[in-house]
Design a protein around this motif. Sequence first.
Motif, PDB file in Angstrom:
ATOM      1  N   GLN A 182       0.820  -1.207   0.000  1.00  0.00           N
ATOM      2  CA  GLN A 182       0.000   0.000   0.000  1.00  0.00           C
ATOM      3  C   GLN A 182       0.853   1.256   0.000  1.00  0.00           C
ATOM      4  O   GLN A 182       0.495   2.258  -0.638  1.00  0.00           O
ATOM      5  N   THR A 183       1.995   1.230   0.698  1.00  0.00           N
ATOM      6  CA  THR A 183       2.860   2.408   0.695  1.00  0.00           C
ATOM      7  C   THR A 183       3.410   2.679  -0.709  1.00  0.00           C
ATOM      8  O   THR A 183       3.559   3.844  -1.105  1.00  0.00           O
ATOM      9  N   ILE A 185       1.830   1.811  -3.502  1.00  0.00           N
ATOM     10  CA  ILE A 185       0.682   2.306  -4.273  1.00  0.00           C
ATOM     11  C   ILE A 185       0.446   3.787  -3.990  1.00  0.00           C
ATOM     12  O   ILE A 185       0.299   4.602  -4.915  1.00  0.00           O
ATOM     13  N   ASP A 186       0.415   4.141  -2.706  1.00  0.00           N
ATOM     14  CA  ASP A 186       0.157   5.540  -2.322  1.00  0.00           C
ATOM     15  C   ASP A 186       1.216   6.483  -2.881  1.00  0.00           C
ATOM     16  O   ASP A 186       0.899   7.566  -3.396  1.00  0.00           O
ATOM     17  N   THR A 187       2.476   6.067  -2.791  1.00  0.00           N
ATOM     18  CA  THR A 187       3.563   6.925  -3.277  1.00  0.00           C
ATOM     19  C   THR A 187       3.520   7.049  -4.793  1.00  0.00           C
ATOM     20  O   THR A 187       3.744   8.142  -5.341  1.00  0.00           O
ATOM     21  N   ILE A 189       0.921   6.940  -6.678  1.00  0.00           N
ATOM     22  CA  ILE A 189      -0.165   7.866  -7.007  1.00  0.00           C
ATOM     23  C   ILE A 189       0.281   9.308  -6.784  1.00  0.00           C
ATOM     24  O   ILE A 189       0.018  10.199  -7.605  1.00  0.00           O
ATOM     25  N   GLN A 190       0.980   9.548  -5.678  1.00  0.00           N
ATOM     26  CA  GLN A 190       1.486  10.890  -5.379  1.00  0.00           C
ATOM     27  C   GLN A 190       2.445  11.377  -6.468  1.00  0.00           C
ATOM     28  O   GLN A 190       2.518  12.574  -6.770  1.00  0.00           O
ATOM     29  N   ARG A 195      -4.453   5.160 -10.100  1.00  0.00           N
ATOM     30  CA  ARG A 195      -4.515   4.084  -9.090  1.00  0.00           C
ATOM     31  C   ARG A 195      -4.311   2.711  -9.706  1.00  0.00           C
ATOM     32  O   ARG A 195      -3.571   1.895  -9.171  1.00  0.00           O
ATOM     33  N   GLU A 199      -1.355   0.204  -8.626  1.00  0.00           N
ATOM     34  CA  GLU A 199      -1.611  -1.137  -8.087  1.00  0.00           C
ATOM     35  C   GLU A 199      -0.885  -2.202  -8.893  1.00  0.00           C
ATOM     36  O   GLU A 199      -0.334  -3.161  -8.335  1.00  0.00           O
ATOM     37  N   SER A 202       2.856  -2.051  -7.995  1.00  0.00           N
ATOM     38  CA  SER A 202       3.114  -2.626  -6.675  1.00  0.00           C
ATOM     39  C   SER A 202       3.016  -4.147  -6.716  1.00  0.00           C
ATOM     40  O   SER A 202       3.915  -4.861  -6.250  1.00  0.00           O
TER      41      SER A 202
END
Length: 268
Positions: A182-183, A185-187, A189-190, A195, A199, A202
């Motif tokens: 998840q980290t 994925i979040d990074t 996206i940033q 998304r 995903e 990742s």
Amino acid sequence: MKILIIGGGNMGMTYAQSFLRSHIVTKDQMLILEKSPEKAELLSQMDIGTVHGQPGDYIKEADIIILATKPQDCSTVFASLSEWMHSQHIVISIMAGVTIKTIIEALSITKVVRAMPNLPAQVGLGMTVFSSTEDVNRLELIMVQNLLNSTGKTLYVSNENLIDAATAISGSGPAYVFFFMQTIIDTAIQLGFERAQAEMISYQTFKGAIESYNKNNISCEDWISKVSSKGGTTEAAFDSFTENKLHDKLAQAYNCAYTRAVELSKVS
């Protein structure tokens, strides 16, 4: 051989389906005890064995009984089973935190196996650590291991205390992996990825790394060295890991999980 599974939840059904898929037992040899009428009806429709809603004489016919209920329900489960238990029953418990000693005293039996599976058992890639009493003989232990192997890999430990360690490491481990995924994925996206793209990046990164590790006799440290280059991006990330003592903080978190597992065992 007849197998009785107590509890028709996710793990109970994972075992039932794995045993049937592996041809360890037939549907005629599979018994399931599920007290919820609604769930029992659904299980009956799945046609994976004989489903019972209440304890009864059929329990005496089982060779192996698998306790796949929530640990907080153990007292109720023990009370409902005790009348039909006998000395030749082999009981396999996957109830986290419920000790072998507790099971022996509650059910007046001596052939007990305590196991800690994890979530990927549901897709045949689980990791199960298990221990047993000395009264479970070698042939019975092999039979038990074959059952547990149907959901992935297994590791036998003679020291029951290591089940608490397994609860913290392999039992909770998938959640740790999902956290790191998840980290990423979040990074991602940033940094501008959509998304779905993040995903995919990742997932494939984790899958590729694990397959590379599996197919080569190289340590994690050596793989890190292979990916890293002097003054490069990986080195920059690991410099940050070191500066923030990430290794120590993660180890501390895993040990917190272990401490909680020990606490739960003492409560039982």
